[in-house]
Design an enzyme around this catalytic site. Structure first.
Site, PDB file in Angstrom:
ATOM      1  CG  MET A  31      -1.891  -1.149   1.109  1.00  0.00           C
ATOM      2  SD  MET A  31      -3.387  -0.987   2.000  1.00  0.00           S
ATOM      3  CE  MET A  31      -2.431  -0.720   3.686  1.00  0.00           C
TER       4      MET A  31
ATOM      5  N   GLY B 183       4.720 -10.448   4.132  1.00  0.00           N
ATOM      6  CA  GLY B 183       5.332 -10.213   5.148  1.00  0.00           C
ATOM      7  C   GLY B 183       4.969 -11.007   6.270  1.00  0.00           C
TER       8      GLY B 183
ATOM      9  N   GLY C  17      10.937  -3.089   5.762  1.00  0.00           N
ATOM     10  CA  GLY C  17      10.190  -4.297   5.585  1.00  0.00           C
ATOM     11  C   GLY C  17       9.722  -4.556   4.328  1.00  0.00           C
ATOM     12  CG  HIS C  18       6.502  -2.030   2.313  1.00  0.00           C
ATOM     13  ND1 HIS C  18       6.779  -0.756   3.231  1.00  0.00           N
ATOM     14  CD2 HIS C  18       5.736  -2.517   2.283  1.00  0.00           C
ATOM     15  CE1 HIS C  18       5.733  -0.935   3.633  1.00  0.00           C
ATOM     16  NE2 HIS C  18       4.859  -1.899   3.223  1.00  0.00           N
TER      17      HIS C  18
ATOM     18  NE  ARG D 107      -3.110   1.525   9.519  1.00  0.00           N
ATOM     19  CZ  ARG D 107      -3.375   0.627   8.853  1.00  0.00           C
ATOM     20  NH1 ARG D 107      -2.675  -0.507   8.849  1.00  0.00           N
ATOM     21  NH2 ARG D 107      -4.581   0.718   7.822  1.00  0.00           N
TER      22      ARG D 107
ATOM     23  CG  LEU E 105       7.038   1.348  -0.455  1.00  0.00           C
ATOM     24  CD1 LEU E 105       7.458   0.838  -1.590  1.00  0.00           C
ATOM     25  CD2 LEU E 105       6.125   0.171   0.008  1.00  0.00           C
TER      26      LEU E 105
ATOM     27  CG  MET F 260      10.832  -1.439  10.271  1.00  0.00           C
ATOM     28  SD  MET F 260      11.976  -1.166   8.913  1.00  0.00           S
ATOM     29  CE  MET F 260      13.439  -1.061   9.860  1.00  0.00           C
TER      30      MET F 260
ATOM     31  CD  GLN G  68      -6.475  -3.669   2.256  1.00  0.00           C
ATOM     32  OE1 GLN G  68      -6.076  -4.268   1.142  1.00  0.00           O
ATOM     33  NE2 GLN G  68      -5.275  -3.697   3.063  1.00  0.00           N
TER      34      GLN G  68
HETATM   35  P1  AMP Z   1       1.362  -2.923   3.551  1.00  0.00           P
HETATM   36  O1  AMP Z   1       1.886  -2.100   2.625  1.00  0.00           O
HETATM   37  O2  AMP Z   1       1.185  -2.675   5.021  1.00  0.00           O
HETATM   38  O3  AMP Z   1       0.244  -3.487   2.919  1.00  0.00           O
HETATM   39  O4  AMP Z   1       2.522  -4.347   3.475  1.00  0.00           O
HETATM   40  C1  AMP Z   1       3.056  -4.728   2.240  1.00  0.00           C
HETATM   41  C2  AMP Z   1       3.392  -6.171   2.278  1.00  0.00           C
HETATM   42  O5  AMP Z   1       4.667  -5.679   3.088  1.00  0.00           O
HETATM   43  C3  AMP Z   1       2.854  -7.182   3.236  1.00  0.00           C
HETATM   44  O6  AMP Z   1       3.079  -8.384   2.532  1.00  0.00           O
HETATM   45  C4  AMP Z   1       3.269  -6.810   4.535  1.00  0.00           C
HETATM   46  O7  AMP Z   1       3.154  -7.989   5.446  1.00  0.00           O
HETATM   47  C5  AMP Z   1       4.957  -6.542   4.196  1.00  0.00           C
HETATM   48  N1  AMP Z   1       5.312  -5.789   5.534  1.00  0.00           N
HETATM   49  C6  AMP Z   1       4.913  -4.800   5.980  1.00  0.00           C
HETATM   50  N2  AMP Z   1       5.686  -4.584   7.252  1.00  0.00           N
HETATM   51  C7  AMP Z   1       6.710  -5.512   7.112  1.00  0.00           C
HETATM   52  C8  AMP Z   1       7.653  -5.790   8.153  1.00  0.00           C
HETATM   53  N3  AMP Z   1       7.910  -5.018   9.269  1.00  0.00           N
HETATM   54  N4  AMP Z   1       8.542  -6.696   7.690  1.00  0.00           N
HETATM   55  C9  AMP Z   1       8.229  -7.534   6.584  1.00  0.00           C
HETATM   56  N5  AMP Z   1       7.296  -7.320   5.872  1.00  0.00           N
HETATM   57  C10 AMP Z   1       6.327  -6.457   5.972  1.00  0.00           C
END
Ligand code: AMP
Length: 302
Positions: free
Chosen positions: A39, A169, A45-46, A209, A42, A206, A70
């Site tokens: 989303m 993740g 983690g991303h 938010r 970044l 990480m 969502q």
């Molecule tokens: P989001 O942008 O929050 O939808 O996350 C996109 C992807 O990045 C999802 O697969 C998350 O699980 C992964 N993700 C988010 N935070 C982390 C993190 N701290 N470590 C590893 N992957 C992450």
């Protein structure tokens, strides 16, 4: 004289037809495609997902889409951070080839509403995915319609970008179970890889938010990872009672003044059933609010 070469920016596409055409050309050329759905906003983690994809695939595609279906109407869809320029720089530095960043009108031509408000379980006005029972508990209970929105948008992304492997993740543990079941149940020919949670040096998982947190709230937010670590130590020392392990984690949250707590749950790693005693493996999951920010974290106990 040393010449610095700037990291190449990925190709940015915003139209479904253009993304589909790019991917099918690369596939016809025999390239193995890796997909990293996000989303945006970044962080490292991303970045770890993209780097893993980079090391395993010929072409890497990241998607940046804040998916309205969502989010419930009272959630943070409007204020969710949108940082596309910085996201492209981060992804370019990792060597991502293409970024697909559509707007909501492009993704939901039939219109979309927020989670729990549409005709079906999700906010999608038209056809949507009803996720498996693993979506019913924990996040599914706290955020009705959330996983229907996630599963639907991810299935759409899988159709638009028919990758060989998609990277997610472990930070969103229940989401990985929901999506694994979806590809299995709906025969989607994409392998799902789950990558470890990347943490700040002090343990905070990480999250996009985290930028909502004031310095004082960030201190309190550390209680999530501290609670998980406390339970993990007890598990390593032989404790198997779910109630005791959950209470150890909950105590850290309460001491730090984090809350309200949505759940602290010891669960079976595959089904998310709640055993009274942990087996050889169990996952401990937490969702709690710190100030106005809802955070989640989890740890595998094994
Ligand atoms: P989001 O942008 O929050 O939808 O996350 C996109 C992807 O990045 C999802 O697969 C998350 O699980 C992964 N993700 C988010 N935070 C982390 C993190 N701290 N470590 C590893 N992957 C992450």
């Amino acid at each position: 004289m040393a010449v610095e070469t700037a990291a190449r920016q990925p190709l940015l596409l915003t139209r479904i037809a253009d993304a589909r055409e790019w991917v099918s050309r690369e596939r016809r050329a025999g390239c193995r495609i890796g997909l990293v759905p996000t989303m945006g906003a970044l962080h490292a983690g991303h970045g770890s997902l993209a780097a893993r994809a980079r090391s395993e695939c010929d072409r890497v595609v990241a998607t940046v889409f804040v998916n309205p279906t969502q989010f419930a109407p009272h959630e943070d869809f409007q204020r969710y951070p949108r940082t596309l320029a910085a996201d492209l720089t981060l992804l370019g530095g990792i060597g991502v080839d293409m970024v697909f960043a559509p707007d909501a009108g492009e993704m939901y031509r039939g219109g979309a509403t927020h989670a729990g408000t549409g005709a079906g379980a999700s906010g999608v006005a038209a056809t949507s995915v009803i996720p498996s029972t693993v979506a019913a508990t924990l996040e599914g209970e706290c955020r009705p319609g959330h996983f229907a929105g996630v599963a639907t948008v991810v299935l759409k992304l899988f159709h638009i970008v028919p990758a060989d492997v998609a990277y997610f993740g472990a930070k969103d543990y229940q989401q990985t179970l929901v999506l694994r079941r979806m590809v299995e149940d709906l025969d989607v020919p994409i392998r799902i890889e789950v990558c470890p949670t990347i943490r700040e040096s002090d343990g905070l998982a990480m999250s996009s938010r985290n930028r909502y947190l004031s310095p004082e709230e960030r201190e309190r937010a550390l209680s999530l990872s501290r609670g998980l670590a406390a339970a993990e130590r007890a598990f390593a020392a032989g404790e198997r009672s779910a109630a005791v392990l959950e209470q150890l984690a909950r105590r850290e949250l309460e001491l730090a003044g984090a809350g309200p707590i949505d759940y602290v749950a010891l669960a079976d790693p595959e089904t998310l059933d709640r055993p009274q005693r942990a087996g050889d493996r169990a996952v401990l999951l937490i969702a709690a609010r710190v100030g106005g920010t809802r955070l989640i974290d989890n740890r595998m106990l094994q």
